[in-house]
Design an enzyme around this catalytic site. Structure first.
Site, PDB file in Angstrom:
ATOM      1  N   SER A 136       2.419   4.022  -7.513  1.00  0.00           N
ATOM      2  CA  SER A 136       2.135   2.654  -7.937  1.00  0.00           C
ATOM      3  C   SER A 136       3.009   1.710  -7.122  1.00  0.00           C
ATOM      4  O   SER A 136       4.170   2.033  -6.832  1.00  0.00           O
ATOM      5  CB  SER A 136       2.468   2.494  -9.426  1.00  0.00           C
ATOM      6  OG  SER A 136       2.536   1.123  -9.769  1.00  0.00           O
ATOM      7  N   LEU A 180       0.813  -1.215   0.000  1.00  0.00           N
ATOM      8  CA  LEU A 180       0.000   0.000   0.000  1.00  0.00           C
ATOM      9  C   LEU A 180       0.850   1.271   0.000  1.00  0.00           C
ATOM     10  O   LEU A 180       1.910   1.320   0.602  1.00  0.00           O
ATOM     11  CB  LEU A 180      -0.925   0.009   1.223  1.00  0.00           C
ATOM     12  CG  LEU A 180      -1.905  -1.165   1.355  1.00  0.00           C
ATOM     13  CD1 LEU A 180      -2.830  -0.926   2.549  1.00  0.00           C
ATOM     14  CD2 LEU A 180      -2.723  -1.382   0.095  1.00  0.00           C
ATOM     15  N   GLN A 237      -5.222 -12.352 -13.168  1.00  0.00           N
ATOM     16  CA  GLN A 237      -5.138 -11.136 -13.968  1.00  0.00           C
ATOM     17  C   GLN A 237      -3.720 -10.870 -14.478  1.00  0.00           C
ATOM     18  O   GLN A 237      -3.471  -9.847 -15.098  1.00  0.00           O
ATOM     19  CB  GLN A 237      -5.682  -9.922 -13.199  1.00  0.00           C
ATOM     20  CG  GLN A 237      -4.806  -9.406 -12.065  1.00  0.00           C
ATOM     21  CD  GLN A 237      -5.494  -8.307 -11.276  1.00  0.00           C
ATOM     22  OE1 GLN A 237      -6.507  -8.515 -10.622  1.00  0.00           O
ATOM     23  NE2 GLN A 237      -4.950  -7.103 -11.354  1.00  0.00           N
ATOM     24  N   HIS A 259      -3.549   4.201  -2.337  1.00  0.00           N
ATOM     25  CA  HIS A 259      -4.479   3.297  -1.651  1.00  0.00           C
ATOM     26  C   HIS A 259      -5.062   3.979  -0.412  1.00  0.00           C
ATOM     27  O   HIS A 259      -6.260   3.852  -0.122  1.00  0.00           O
ATOM     28  CB  HIS A 259      -3.756   2.021  -1.203  1.00  0.00           C
ATOM     29  CG  HIS A 259      -3.146   1.213  -2.320  1.00  0.00           C
ATOM     30  ND1 HIS A 259      -1.791   1.054  -2.460  1.00  0.00           N
ATOM     31  CD2 HIS A 259      -3.715   0.504  -3.322  1.00  0.00           C
ATOM     32  CE1 HIS A 259      -1.536   0.278  -3.507  1.00  0.00           C
ATOM     33  NE2 HIS A 259      -2.692  -0.068  -4.058  1.00  0.00           N
ATOM     34  N   GLY A 311      -9.394   3.598  -7.896  1.00  0.00           N
ATOM     35  CA  GLY A 311      -8.630   4.760  -8.331  1.00  0.00           C
ATOM     36  C   GLY A 311      -8.749   4.983  -9.834  1.00  0.00           C
ATOM     37  O   GLY A 311      -8.806   4.033 -10.611  1.00  0.00           O
ATOM     38  N   LYS A 312      -8.735   6.262 -10.241  1.00  0.00           N
ATOM     39  CA  LYS A 312      -8.741   6.595 -11.671  1.00  0.00           C
ATOM     40  C   LYS A 312      -7.377   6.340 -12.300  1.00  0.00           C
ATOM     41  O   LYS A 312      -7.227   6.431 -13.516  1.00  0.00           O
ATOM     42  CB  LYS A 312      -9.153   8.055 -11.866  1.00  0.00           C
ATOM     43  CG  LYS A 312     -10.608   8.298 -11.502  1.00  0.00           C
ATOM     44  CD  LYS A 312     -11.008   9.736 -11.732  1.00  0.00           C
ATOM     45  CE  LYS A 312     -12.418   9.966 -11.212  1.00  0.00           C
ATOM     46  NZ  LYS A 312     -12.763  11.389 -11.159  1.00  0.00           N
TER      47      LYS A 312
END
Ligand code: AMP
Length: 283
Positions: free
Chosen positions: A185, A33, A61, A37, A147-148
């Protein structure tokens, strides 16, 4: 703060909260995190009676040559941040708990998953849609925050929730950046100091396009060309994609407007980073 690893236990905890009339806010993550986040968790804390965080590095994924094995993990550090943000329950299942032998179901959102990250990472968004559906069924949130930073993911989840009539409100949150512009990130941890510098080309390209747009440029091809040149000036950077698309449909555009999304993925060394901006947004 309660840490739960079993699906049955999480479902039971959610049921008890529901019976007590508590609204559940939910933030799904892959852990490691950071402040991005945390911004979702704080908003969830202010909007829900109970706040649930999931930490799960979702194997379905990731593509076969991607970074599943080396994806950064730090449960202890994550729990410290979660406590600070007022999380009530951390749900952190194992892959075996989520995908027992025989698992064979998938959720697919069709058109929205085709371009951008969907084109570079075949199957990625099926994995995301499937795990998010499963997590919603386990956590039973009233509200879920995304999140965008992952704009396409957010669009796909909104579509899926509407299409499947899932009883959850989806909240999209602004991209949190480092002081120099780099979008936060978990994968930034892969970058060497030199690569960290090269990684600024993503946010610089965004800034350049936003400036040209503010100055009146509307031609998508010219904007893309200018941004590409800026990024390719960095020796360590290769462009996976850099595109201008309609933010609602993700269709390509030849002339840009306030509703145009600029989205890009750039590989720095072996690290793939993404960033985006909506041209009509203030920043
Ligand atoms: P991840 O752990 O990368 O799967 O991300 C979990 C959630 O946090 C997703 O909804 C992401 O979009 C969101 N998120 C990740 N980075 C940021 C950021 N820099 N700003 C805002 N939200 C973010």
């Amino acid at each position: 703060m309660n840490i739960i690893t079993s699906i049955a236990e999480m479902q039971q905890a959610a049921l008890l909260l529901k019976r007590a009339g508590k609204g559940i806010a939910f933030v799904p993550t892959m852990g490691y995190l950071h402040e991005g986040h945390a911004s979702l968790l704080r908003e969830g804390r202010s909007r829900g009676d109970s706040l649930v965080l999931s930490i799960f590095v979702n194997p379905i994924q990731f593509g076969p040559s991607e970074d599943l094995e080396r994806y950064p993990r730090n449960l202890e550090g994550d729990c410290a941040i979660a406590r600070e943000c007022g999380v009530d329950i951390v749900f952190t299942p194992t892959a075996a708990e989520m995908y027992p032998p025989g698992f064979q179901t998938a959720i697919r959102v069709k058109e929205l998953a085709l371009p951008l990250c969907g084109a570079s990472r075949p199957g990625h968004f099926d994995g995301v849609a499937t795990v998010v559906t499963k997590l919603f069924n386990i956590v039973q949130p009233d509200l879920a925050l995304f999140g965008k930073k992952d704009f396409q993911q957010l669009a796909i989840i909104r579509r899926m929730v509407a299409d499947l009539s899932l009883p959850v409100e989806i909240v999209g949150m602004p991209i949190v950046r480092e002081a120099d512009g780099l979008a936060m990130s978990s994968r930034n941890a892969y970058l060497s100091p030199d690569q960290r510098q090269s990684a600024l080309s993503l946010s610089k390209a965004i800034r350049l396009v936003r400036e040209r747009y503010a100055a009146g440029e509307r031609n998508a091809a010219r904007l893309i060309e200018a941004a590409r040149n800026l990024i390719l000036a960095k020796p360590a950077a290769t462009i996976d994609y850099l595109e201008l698309r309609d933010a609602a449909t993700l269709a390509t555009v030849s002339d840009v407007s306030d509703t145009t999304l600029m989205a890009l993925a750039v590989i720095i060394g072996t690290t793939r980073l993404i960033d985006n901006t909506l041209l009509g947004d203030e920043r």
